[in-house]
Design a protein around this motif. Structure first.
Motif, PDB file in Angstrom:
ATOM      1  N   SER A 156       0.937  -1.182  -0.112  1.00  0.00           N
ATOM      2  CA  SER A 156      -0.154   0.021   0.018  1.00  0.00           C
ATOM      3  C   SER A 156       0.980   1.239   0.191  1.00  0.00           C
ATOM      4  CB  SER A 156      -0.847  -0.040   1.240  1.00  0.00           C
ATOM      5  OG  SER A 156      -0.189   0.211   2.410  1.00  0.00           O
ATOM      6  N   ARG A 157       2.261   1.134   0.100  1.00  0.00           N
ATOM      7  CA  ARG A 157       2.848   2.350   0.102  1.00  0.00           C
ATOM      8  C   ARG A 157       2.883   3.092  -1.141  1.00  0.00           C
ATOM      9  NH1 ARG A 157       3.771   4.304   4.753  1.00  0.00           N
ATOM     10  NH2 ARG A 157       5.949   5.053   4.080  1.00  0.00           N
ATOM     11  N   SER A 158       3.302   2.138  -2.088  1.00  0.00           N
ATOM     12  CA  SER A 158       2.954   2.784  -3.730  1.00  0.00           C
ATOM     13  C   SER A 158       3.162   1.531  -4.637  1.00  0.00           C
ATOM     14  CB  SER A 158       4.122   3.841  -3.993  1.00  0.00           C
ATOM     15  OG  SER A 158       5.377   3.274  -4.079  1.00  0.00           O
ATOM     16  N   LYS A 159       2.486   1.866  -5.697  1.00  0.00           N
ATOM     17  CA  LYS A 159       2.472   0.845  -6.889  1.00  0.00           C
ATOM     18  C   LYS A 159       4.132   0.401  -7.269  1.00  0.00           C
ATOM     19  CE  LYS A 159      -0.648   1.258  -9.681  1.00  0.00           C
ATOM     20  NZ  LYS A 159      -1.489   1.793 -10.584  1.00  0.00           N
ATOM     21  N   VAL A 160       4.623   1.491  -7.383  1.00  0.00           N
ATOM     22  CA  VAL A 160       6.136   1.357  -7.679  1.00  0.00           C
ATOM     23  C   VAL A 160       6.882   0.499  -6.894  1.00  0.00           C
ATOM     24  CG1 VAL A 160       8.314   2.546  -8.232  1.00  0.00           C
ATOM     25  CG2 VAL A 160       6.259   3.443  -8.964  1.00  0.00           C
ATOM     26  N   ILE A 161       6.813   0.776  -5.464  1.00  0.00           N
ATOM     27  CA  ILE A 161       7.433  -0.113  -4.285  1.00  0.00           C
ATOM     28  C   ILE A 161       6.967  -1.428  -4.431  1.00  0.00           C
ATOM     29  CG2 ILE A 161       7.789  -0.249  -1.940  1.00  0.00           C
ATOM     30  CD1 ILE A 161       7.610   2.823  -1.621  1.00  0.00           C
ATOM     31  N   ALA A 162       5.808  -1.531  -4.396  1.00  0.00           N
ATOM     32  CA  ALA A 162       5.262  -3.107  -4.343  1.00  0.00           C
ATOM     33  C   ALA A 162       5.614  -3.995  -5.549  1.00  0.00           C
ATOM     34  CB  ALA A 162       3.657  -2.759  -4.325  1.00  0.00           C
ATOM     35  N   ILE A 163       5.342  -3.254  -6.648  1.00  0.00           N
ATOM     36  CA  ILE A 163       5.940  -3.901  -7.859  1.00  0.00           C
ATOM     37  C   ILE A 163       7.352  -4.004  -8.046  1.00  0.00           C
ATOM     38  CG2 ILE A 163       6.147  -3.939 -10.539  1.00  0.00           C
ATOM     39  CD1 ILE A 163       3.080  -2.496 -10.529  1.00  0.00           C
ATOM     40  N   SER A 164       8.332  -3.149  -7.694  1.00  0.00           N
ATOM     41  CA  SER A 164       9.600  -3.469  -7.509  1.00  0.00           C
ATOM     42  C   SER A 164      10.031  -4.624  -6.514  1.00  0.00           C
ATOM     43  CB  SER A 164      10.442  -2.121  -6.922  1.00  0.00           C
ATOM     44  OG  SER A 164      10.062  -1.015  -7.841  1.00  0.00           O
ATOM     45  N   ILE A 165       9.598  -4.613  -5.421  1.00  0.00           N
ATOM     46  CA  ILE A 165       9.806  -5.556  -4.508  1.00  0.00           C
ATOM     47  C   ILE A 165       9.518  -6.903  -5.047  1.00  0.00           C
ATOM     48  CG2 ILE A 165       9.256  -6.646  -2.141  1.00  0.00           C
ATOM     49  CD1 ILE A 165       9.072  -3.899  -1.330  1.00  0.00           C
ATOM     50  N   GLY A 166       8.545  -6.997  -5.705  1.00  0.00           N
ATOM     51  CA  GLY A 166       8.106  -8.333  -6.566  1.00  0.00           C
ATOM     52  C   GLY A 166       8.952  -8.684  -7.511  1.00  0.00           C
ATOM     53  N   VAL A 167       9.465  -7.835  -8.247  1.00  0.00           N
ATOM     54  CA  VAL A 167      10.475  -8.039  -9.309  1.00  0.00           C
ATOM     55  C   VAL A 167      11.749  -8.623  -8.618  1.00  0.00           C
ATOM     56  CG1 VAL A 167      11.914  -7.082 -11.070  1.00  0.00           C
ATOM     57  CG2 VAL A 167       9.533  -6.462 -10.989  1.00  0.00           C
ATOM     58  N   VAL A 168      12.170  -8.027  -7.516  1.00  0.00           N
ATOM     59  CA  VAL A 168      13.495  -8.502  -6.835  1.00  0.00           C
ATOM     60  C   VAL A 168      13.095  -9.730  -6.485  1.00  0.00           C
ATOM     61  CG1 VAL A 168      15.039  -8.203  -5.026  1.00  0.00           C
ATOM     62  CG2 VAL A 168      14.015  -6.260  -6.381  1.00  0.00           C
ATOM     63  N   PHE A 169      12.185 -10.173  -5.818  1.00  0.00           N
ATOM     64  CA  PHE A 169      11.758 -11.580  -5.391  1.00  0.00           C
ATOM     65  C   PHE A 169      11.794 -12.428  -6.297  1.00  0.00           C
ATOM     66  CE2 PHE A 169       9.326  -9.951  -1.347  1.00  0.00           C
ATOM     67  CZ  PHE A 169      10.464  -9.983  -0.668  1.00  0.00           C
ATOM     68  N   ALA A 170      11.133 -12.161  -7.437  1.00  0.00           N
ATOM     69  CA  ALA A 170      11.204 -13.124  -8.509  1.00  0.00           C
ATOM     70  C   ALA A 170      12.477 -13.497  -9.375  1.00  0.00           C
ATOM     71  CB  ALA A 170      10.178 -12.642  -9.698  1.00  0.00           C
ATOM     72  N   ALA A 171      13.400 -12.370  -9.413  1.00  0.00           N
ATOM     73  CA  ALA A 171      14.648 -12.255  -9.904  1.00  0.00           C
ATOM     74  C   ALA A 171      15.380 -13.458  -8.864  1.00  0.00           C
ATOM     75  CB  ALA A 171      15.145 -11.055  -9.951  1.00  0.00           C
ATOM     76  N   LEU A 172      15.457 -13.261  -7.619  1.00  0.00           N
ATOM     77  CA  LEU A 172      16.126 -13.964  -6.670  1.00  0.00           C
ATOM     78  C   LEU A 172      15.679 -15.506  -6.860  1.00  0.00           C
ATOM     79  CD1 LEU A 172      16.031 -12.023  -3.543  1.00  0.00           C
ATOM     80  CD2 LEU A 172      18.028 -12.253  -5.047  1.00  0.00           C
ATOM     81  N   VAL A 173      14.450 -15.641  -7.027  1.00  0.00           N
ATOM     82  CA  VAL A 173      13.878 -17.146  -7.218  1.00  0.00           C
ATOM     83  C   VAL A 173      14.556 -17.669  -8.263  1.00  0.00           C
ATOM     84  CG1 VAL A 173      11.819 -18.472  -7.629  1.00  0.00           C
ATOM     85  CG2 VAL A 173      11.585 -16.796  -5.839  1.00  0.00           C
ATOM     86  N   MET A 174      14.685 -17.036  -9.413  1.00  0.00           N
ATOM     87  CA  MET A 174      15.120 -17.710 -10.662  1.00  0.00           C
ATOM     88  C   MET A 174      16.647 -17.656 -10.897  1.00  0.00           C
ATOM     89  SD  MET A 174      12.970 -16.032 -13.752  1.00  0.00           S
ATOM     90  CE  MET A 174      12.973 -14.436 -13.176  1.00  0.00           C
TER      91      MET A 174
END
Length: 265
Positions: A156-174
């Motif tokens: 809820s902080r911001s859309k950019v923060i939320a998506i950025s964190i998701g991208v980082v998590f996904a990259a780490l998984v791969m």
């Protein structure tokens, strides 16, 4: 309202199909047979259990988070509701499995089950699904639900923060794939939370987009899935996360495009 109703029907149908696909995942047993590597039978089972079916579990994580975060309920109401739908079945079936496998073990009918009755074994059996292995899924959902206030605060902080964190998590998984089931499943859940929080109405409208756009998206997701499957299974690149995610999208658009409807019981 028309889009919302259609979306609900599509998601319900996807849930039923995914439940069936989970069965195919657990029937994967080609490794038990000799001299079948690279045979037609081998690739048929690989295609069904390791490709088509691999979007099933991610779908459940994504959809669970989507419906939770697309609403704005009080935390206490969410915990109360999820305790009834997740907590009680989890504890009940863990207990049932623990008792049944304990009896079968003492009758020498299985190697699984409790060797002796101790507080530790009882705790692990009831609360940590020690004798009900497939309930790692329910365990993870319960943990993710308990994290609801924290996850909602972050996205809820911001859309950019939320998506950025998701991208980082996904990259780490791969980049650094983990054998722990909770790591990748959290990414799917987190993705569903973002979609539900920011894009719930847009997602519902996908079911009423033009047939041409649906078919194009369907083919794109299928093509990426196939390429990811080949890269993962043949060339040993770690692209199973992409394959699984694309299969979720392929399932959703296939059900929507071809107007597949399966009524729940």
């Amino acid at each position: 309202m028309h889009a919302k109703k259609q979306f609900s029907e599509v998601m319900s149908t996807c849930s039923i199909i995914s439940a069936v696909l989970v069965v195919f995942i657990h029937t994967y047993n080609i490794g038990l047979y000799r001299n079948v590597s690279n045979s037609m039978i081998y690739w048929v089972e690989e295609f069904i259990s390791q490709f088509i079916s691999r979007g099933a579990v991610p779908f459940f994580f994504i959809s669970s988070a989507f419906f939770l975060y697309s609403s704005n309920k009080d935390v206490s109401a969410i915990y109360s509701s999820r305790f009834k739908s997740l907590g009680i079945p989890y504890l009940l079936w863990n207990t049932v499995y623990m008792v049944i496998f304990g009896i079968l073990h003492h009758l020498s009918l299985t190697d699984s089950g409790m060797d002796e009755i101790t507080l530790g074994n009882l705790f692990n059996g009831i609360f940590l699904h020690k004798y009900n292995y497939s309930y790692w899924f329910m365990r993870n959902l319960i943990i993710f639900t308990l994290l609801y206030p924290l996850i909602r605060l972050i996205i809820s902080r911001s859309k950019v923060i939320a998506i950025s964190i998701g991208v980082v998590f996904a990259a780490l998984v791969m980049i650094m794939p983990s054998k722990e089931s909770g790591t990748e499943s959290f990414i799917y859940y987190y993705l569903g939370a973002i979609i539900g929080f920011y894009y719930s109405e847009s997602t519902e409208k996908l079911v009423v987009m033009s047939m041409k756009k649906k078919i194009i998206l369907l083919m794109v997701f299928l093509a990426i899935s196939i390429l990811s499957f080949i890269a993962t299974n043949v060339y040993k690149f770690e692209l199973s996360f992409i394959r699984n995610l694309m299969m979720v999208l392929f399932l959703f658009f296939a059900v929507s495009t071809f107007n597949i409807r399966i009524k729940g019981i």
